[in-house]
Every structure is written in C-alpha cells, then in structure tokens.
Design a protein around this motif. Structure first.
Motif, PDB file in Angstrom:
ATOM      1  N   ASP A   1       0.828  -1.200   0.000  1.00 60.94           N
ATOM      2  CA  ASP A   1       0.000   0.000   0.000  1.00 60.94           C
ATOM      3  C   ASP A   1       0.866   1.255   0.000  1.00 60.94           C
ATOM      4  N   PRO A   2       0.691   2.146  -0.998  1.00 58.15           N
ATOM      5  CA  PRO A   2       1.548   3.339  -1.075  1.00 58.15           C
ATOM      6  C   PRO A   2       1.475   4.222   0.176  1.00 58.15           C
ATOM      7  N   THR A   3       0.290   4.317   0.774  1.00 57.27           N
ATOM      8  CA  THR A   3       0.143   5.147   1.970  1.00 57.27           C
ATOM      9  C   THR A   3       0.954   4.564   3.123  1.00 57.27           C
TER      10      THR A   3
ATOM     11  N   PHE B   1       4.635   5.173   2.540  1.00 60.56           N
ATOM     12  CA  PHE B   1       5.001   6.544   2.886  1.00 60.56           C
ATOM     13  C   PHE B   1       5.167   6.675   4.405  1.00 60.56           C
TER      14      PHE B   1
ATOM     15  N   GLU C   1       3.777  10.911  -6.418  1.00 57.48           N
ATOM     16  CA  GLU C   1       3.336  12.199  -5.884  1.00 57.48           C
ATOM     17  C   GLU C   1       3.995  12.515  -4.549  1.00 57.48           C
ATOM     18  N   ASN C   2       4.494  11.496  -3.848  1.00 60.69           N
ATOM     19  CA  ASN C   2       5.128  11.736  -2.549  1.00 60.69           C
ATOM     20  C   ASN C   2       6.619  12.057  -2.663  1.00 60.69           C
TER      21      ASN C   2
ATOM     22  N   ALA D   1       4.357   5.657  -5.043  1.00 59.24           N
ATOM     23  CA  ALA D   1       3.532   6.851  -5.242  1.00 59.24           C
ATOM     24  C   ALA D   1       4.425   8.030  -5.625  1.00 59.24           C
TER      25      ALA D   1
ATOM     26  N   GLN E   1       8.112  15.358  -1.362  1.00 60.54           N
ATOM     27  CA  GLN E   1       8.176  15.476   0.099  1.00 60.54           C
ATOM     28  C   GLN E   1       9.444  14.842   0.655  1.00 60.54           C
TER      29      GLN E   1
END
Lengths: 273, 495
Positions: free
Chosen positions: B221-223, B226, B244-245, B242, B248
C-alpha cells in the motif's frame, strides 16, 4: 419540537445534494471528463470553487456528478428492496405460520446472516465492477430489511378491529394486505427507506473506494477518496471534499429519518416531547 | 514551543538509550522496502521481478552479471575465450567458490544449471535466452565450453540475467523456499506477507560486502509505504509506488531521492489483430491523439522520459523517434476519417494495477475521447490481466511497462499479446541475433526501432523512471535498473 428541528435540518442537507445531482444533468462548472494536467492540484480558487484534483478536473463538478452516481445507486437499490421485500413481507404476514411464511423469513435470515459489504464485493468481483452490479449487490441486501419491517408491522395490524371487519366483509387476505395493511405501513416504510438510502450511499462509496463501484471516467465519491489517499499530506482538500460530501449526505439522511420517525410513528404521535 | 523544549531536554537520555540499544544494529544492517512480495525464491522458474529483487547477485550469481550502469562484467566466470567463428565460448570459472551449504561450485553445476534452463520441460520464464546453445561441456572442474548453433552476439548479456544464475543440483528441490546460492548473502528466513532476512556469507569468494545483514520488507500500500519511510522503519524503498510523494522526500533532509532509468518501456499496447487496430491509419491516429507529456506529468508527476519506439533512451543504440507521433489531435481526427472512422469507434482499455497504468489510462481515455474514440476502462488485477489480456488477447488497448532489458525482439513474435506480424521485422531480428559486429548491430537496432515506430505497432508513452528513496546515509544503491535487482553487495552506510 426537537423532531421538526432535526427533520428540517436533515431534509435541507439532503435536498442540497439532491439539487446538486439534478443540476448536474443540465449544467456543471466544468466537464468532469476533461483532463487538464497543467492545472492539477489547485487549492480552491475563484474559478475552481473546491479546487482541482490530480488530473486538473474540477472538484465541484465531480462532487455534483458524483452525487448523481451515489443517489442513483442508493435510490435504485432501495427501490429493489421495497419492490421485492414489501410484497414478501405482506405475503408472509397474511399467511402467518404457514410453510410459505417460514420459507420467506428463513430465506431472509439467510441473506441477513451474510456480511453485506463482503458479499457485495464478491458479487461485483464475479460479475465485474460497475454501477449496475453495485446497484444489484446493494439492492439484494435491502430485500430482507424491508421484508422484516413489513411483516412485523403487518402482523400487528392484522390484530386490529378494522381488519377484522374487512375479513367479515369477505375480502381475501391478499386484497386486505393491499387495500388496508399497505397504506397503514407507508410511514414505517418511508422511515426505513430513508435509513436504507443513507446506508446505500455509504455502501456505494465503500465499493467505489475498493474500485468495484462506478468505473472511470464516471466520478464517484468513494473513488475520489481512494485517489486522494496518497496525496492527503500535501493536498488535503482532495480527501476533505468527497469525505465531507459523504458525511453530510449520510448525516442529513439519518437526521431526516429520525425526524420523520418522530413525526410519523403512531406510537410516538401526540406524546409530549 | 513546548514540544521543542521537551525534545531538547530529553536529548541526552535518548542518545544514551540509542547508544545502548542500537550500537550493534545501526549502520551495518539495512531494511529495504519493496511493493511486491515474491511468489517464491527461484529466479530460474518464474518471471516475477520481485524474486530477482531479493536474490539477484545477493544470493545467486551467474557466469556474468550486470552492474548498476548496465554493463556486463565477469561473475562466476572470471574470464572467457571466444573461438574465431563465434560458435564456441570457453568459460574459466572462479576457483574456490562454495555454495552456502558448503559444497563446491564447479563446472558440473554450471552444466546442470544451463541444461536445466534450456531443457524441453524447463519452466524458465526466459527460455529464449538459451536458444541456440547446442551443447554445454565440462572440460575440467573450472572450465566449461558452450557450443552454439550460430554466432550469438548477445550470449554474455543473456547469461547475466537472473534467469541464468548458477544453482546446485543438491539443493534444487527446495530452492523455492530455501534458496542456496554462491552469493555474498545467505538466506535466513521468510516471514510470509512481511519480510525476508538475509545475512552476510562469511565464506564469500569475492570482496566481502559492507553490510552484515539485510531485510526486505513488503509493503504494497503506497500510503503505508510513505508512513513507514517517514517513521524511519525502513532505510530505503525500491521504486517508491507513489510518485506524488517524492517531492516530500526530496524536501526532507533525512532522505534522498535516487532517480534513474529503468528498462521499462511503458506503452499503450494495441491489439494489432483486432479491428479496427489492424488498420495502420487507426494506429497512427492513436499515436497522434496521445499527449505524452500530459501523461508523464499527470500519472508520474513528471518522472519519466518520452519515447517514440520500444527502446530505452540510455541505450547507446537509441534514436529519438518521438517526432513520428507528435501530439496533434486534428491530424488524428483526419487519419481516423481517412480510415473510415470519422465518427470514431468504441474499444476496451484494460488496465493492470500499477498507478502508471490506472492513472495513465484515465488520461489517455480522456485524450482519445477528444478525437472521438470511446475507450471503455476496466480495471483488472494482475491475475485477471494475465488471463484476459496477456494470454487471452481479449482486449483492444492496455497499458503496461515492459521491464525486461533489450526486449525489442518481442515484436518478432506474432503470437505475442499485441500480435504484430511483420515478416520483414522477424527477418531483421534473426539477422541481428547472428551478428556480433557492434557497428552493424547498432545499425540494425536503429532500423528495428524505426520500423515499429513508423508501423505504429503500439502507442509509445515513456520510459519508466527508477524512483527509489533512501536515507541520506545509504550509499551504493543502484540508480538505474538495468535489470530487476536490489544489489546489496555495493551498499554501505556513510560514517
């Protein structure tokens, strides 16, 4: 009166989303299938009132069209439950204690025994993801709810004097069910329908979240939430907008259901509040 | 700020605890996150890249091996002689190499491994690597001769693949759950669904690695990935799921980004035998309807290099052919009209789970809709995708990244899932395999790129970027991914 207060507030919240869904048929601020990458992940602005998602699509437009998806799925699913469940409940009550009554109610118990969302996932996994299969999956689980409510309400009505007089007049059980029992159950069914409707919206969001509800490019609140998941840390509005829409709609429907029950339930009618 | 104050007050205590509890563990072990868990640990009998991530060059080694820059260097073979006709390769093996169970690695093991891989009943996922090998002969315990049916300029490259590693006949039965190889790390344990532990092989024949142990942790799971990175539960994440992360991590001084190139040509695969895609004009229209940069920005958050053919930009033989398929919706519409589809048509777009496919699919569907093509999206799990698309060929369009190195040869296989059947191209590939001269090979590879680009076989989107994240102190991780691997032998911690 507390009842009217929750009823009005709940109805107002529900109507907001219903209106948004209806308006989306004739007008949305932006085309929801229009991908506009250079404008992605915008915070709410004058142009995009609720901001844009990771493809640059307008979130307000997506919420409006998503409301349509949610409401359509939940409404038809409740319709399936009423159309099949209510006749079954009336039949079972009219033939109380017979093998037919037993068969109908045990079949209902059987469906009730399954965890509904898991079975919905199973159904959509077998027959393919999509709004239609989501409607069927959620609708099936509405059948026993309405059958039970109808049977319970009908059984107590069957003991009343006006039913007795109808029987003395020679009317058949089925005719009595339709002419006398059903109209007296309307309030009960409206309240139950409202509650099932809110559960249907939650179930649709749950199915879409795991990718088994309405398929892209048709927007759906649950999928908007799933897409937002990895971007919450830097674009929280992506999750807050659809999350808020789900919460407000479900809350509104539940408050409306409560208010309606206070207002319509004969047992509560006329009681001091 | 009260929080800051508390933290500062506690610093000496924390430091003390840290010295006591992690003195032995820190800086010599590494925990690396991966998205997919391997189905088993035998790289010679499955295509799953997750297997190679764990075992390639760590547990198992081949006669030759890839380095992080894509070059092929000696592995278990310390040198080789090639006969003048190019038909016979004599490999001289490293002396004193032992498997993890203590048995010696010799020429018999090489013969066993290669014969097993190329056997009639072999389950090797890349059997094509071994076609053309006529015979494997043991001369003495440290010398093996490979005889070929025809000269093969790719042989040393082919033998570097994870599918060609050297295994032992004694331990082959249990290789899937307890791999025994010759590498610098030995297998310790596999907690299914969680992690695989490796420990340094004290008897390693080559340079001893800096790490004493390593753990591969599986987080799909990407979340969750992270969160695990941010909590410093893992030291590095191979191909962070992911994109998009990534900014960050870049902004956080605790981490660094490792952005390189992979061998993954990400393409809009087109079913060349299914109407209307059997019409070249329609495929050309597709190519002009697609805006690559929007897909790279929207689906990969800017990570990826546009490609115009099925070839990796970092390869020396690469030529930029993106000009053949410039984004031009008006031209796409005109081409569709010329092909007889002025009103467009409806087709299927079946998408596997990775985010490049799911997100890229939504963007492509929107772009195709703009020229009148209605691509109906259906999201599939990998098993369904393999069944329906890859084996069943029941699809119109799909998006997938072809991560095998130098895989332009798949266009010479008419039965392959995009069903491109061009005898001229097949002949070109046959000649390429038989050619050893580097200049001739380069010219032929460039011709091959041009043929499939101008035939518009598939929609060529972008080269998948290798986007790994690591703690700042981690050194020596591969930047590029010339093959699926997480090579631990070069990794160390900065002081």
């Amino acid at each position: 009166m507390r009842g009217s207060y929750t009823l009005i507030l709940g109805a107002a919240m529900t109507l907001c989303f219903a209106a948004a869904a209806l308006v989306s048929f004739i007008w949305v601020p932006f085309d929801v299938t229009l991908v506009d990458i250079p404008n992605k992940l915008q915070r709410p602005t004058g142009q995009h009132w609720l901001g844009t998602d990771h493809f640059g699509r307008d979130l307000l437009s997506m919420i409006m069209v998503g409301a349509r998806t949610s409401i359509a799925v939940a409404l038809i699913a409740v319709g399936i439950g009423i159309l099949i469940g209510v006749p079954l409940g009336l039949l079972a009550a009219a033939r109380k204690g017979s093998w037919l009554d037993e068969m109908i109610m045990r079949a209902n118990d059987l469906i009730f025994a399954f965890p509904s969302l898991v079975i919905a996932i199973l159904i959509t996994a077998i027959f393919g993801a999509g709004a239609v299969n989501a409607i069927i999956a959620i609708g099936i689980f509405n059948i026993p709810v309405f059958a039970r409510v109808t049977r319970g309400g009908a059984l107590s009505l069957w003991e009343r004097e006006f039913i007795l007089s109808a029987r003395v007049a020679g009317k058949s059980g089925l005719l009595i069910s339709v002419e006398h029992i059903l109209p007296n159950l309307a309030n009960l069914l409206i309240v139950q329908g409202t509650i099932q409707f809110s559960l249907g919206i939650l179930a649709e969001a749950g199915l879409s979240y795991v990718g088994l509800g309405a398929q892209p490019p048709l927007p759906s609140w649950g999928r908007m939430l799933a897409d937002a998941q990895t971007m919450v840390s830097f674009a929280p509005h992506l999750a807050l907008v659809p999350g808020g829409a789900i919460i407000l709609t479900v809350l509104g429907l539940n408050m409306m259901g409560d208010g309606l029950r206070d207002r319509l339930d004969p047992k509560l009618r006329g009681r001091p509040v | 700020m009260p929080q800051r104050f508390t933290a500062r007050a506690l610093t000496p205590v924390l430091a003390l605890i840290a010295t006591v509890s992690t003195a032995s563990a820190a800086e010599t072990d590494i925990t690396i996150g991966m998205q997919l868990e391997p189905p088993h640990l035998d790289p010679t009998s499955a295509a799953a890249g997750a297997i190679d991530n764990v075992v390639y060059s760590n547990i198992f080694e081949g006669l030759t091996r890839f380095m992080g820059d894509g070059s092929v260097v000696p592995g278990l073979a310390k040198s080789w002689d090639i006969s003048d006709d190019g038909l016979s390769y004599t490999f001289h093996l490293q002396g004193d190499v032992r498997f993890h169970d203590g048995s010696a690695m010799d020429a018999a093991d090489v013969k066993f491994s290669l014969d097993r891989a190329r056997a009639e009943d072999s389950t090797n996922a890349q059997k094509a690597l071994f076609t053309g090998i006529a015979d494997v002969a043991v001369i003495d315990p440290l010398t093996v001769v490979l005889t070929l049916e025809a000269p093969n300029g790719n042989l040393l490259f082919n033998l570097a693949w994870g599918d060609a590693v050297i295994v032992a006949s004694e331990t082959i039965e249990t290789i899937k759950s307890n791999p025994v190889g010759t590498g610098a790390f030995r297998f310790v344990k596999w907690v299914q669904g969680d992690r695989i532990d490796l420990v340094r092989n004290g008897d390693y024949w080559g340079t001893a690695p800096a790490l004493e142990g390593a753990t591969f942790k599986f987080i799909s799971d990407p979340t969750a990935a992270f969160a695990a990175m941010m909590a410093e539960d893992i030291d590095a994440f191979q191909t962070f799921p992911a994109p998009e992360n990534l900014p960050q991590f870049d902004a956080d001084p605790r981490f660094k980004l490792l952005i390189g190139s992979t061998e993954g040509e990400t393409i809009l695969s087109t079913n060349n035998k299914m109407p209307p895609f059997d019409n070249k004009l329609v495929r050309q229209a597709l190519a002009h309807a697609i805006d690559r940069q929007a897909i790279i920005d929207g689906a990969m958050f800017g990570y990826g290099t546009p490609i115009g053919s099925h070839f990796a930009p970092h390869n020396p033989a690469y030529i930029d052919l993106t000009g053949n398929s410039v984004y031009d919706p008006a031209k796409a519409k005109a081409l569709l009209a010329e092909a007889g589809f002025a009103d467009g048509f409806t087709t299927t777009l079946k998408l596997p789970p990775p985010s490049y496919a799911r997100r890229g699919g939504e963007i492509i569907a929107a772009q195709l809709r703009a020229v009148g093509i209605n691509a109906e999206i259906s999201n599939l799990e990998w098993a369904q995708w393999l069944e329906q698309v890859f084996r069943g060929k029941d699809y119109g369009l799909t998006i997938v990244s072809h991560t095998e190195p130098m895989d332009i040869g798949i266009y010479a296989r008419p039965e392959y899932y995009f069903q491109y059947d061009n005898p001229a191209f097949q002949d070109l590939m046959t000649r390429l395999t038989a050619t050893a001269d580097p200049d001739q090979r380069r010219a032929m590879l460039q011709e091959a790129q041009t043929v499939i680009s101008t035939d518009y076989v598939n929609g060529y989107l972008f080269q998948l970027a290798a986007t790994s994240v690591a703690k700042t102190g981690v050194q020596g991780m591969w930047l590029n991914a010339p093959t699926q691997a997480i090579d631990l032998t070069g990794i160390s911690w900065a002081d």
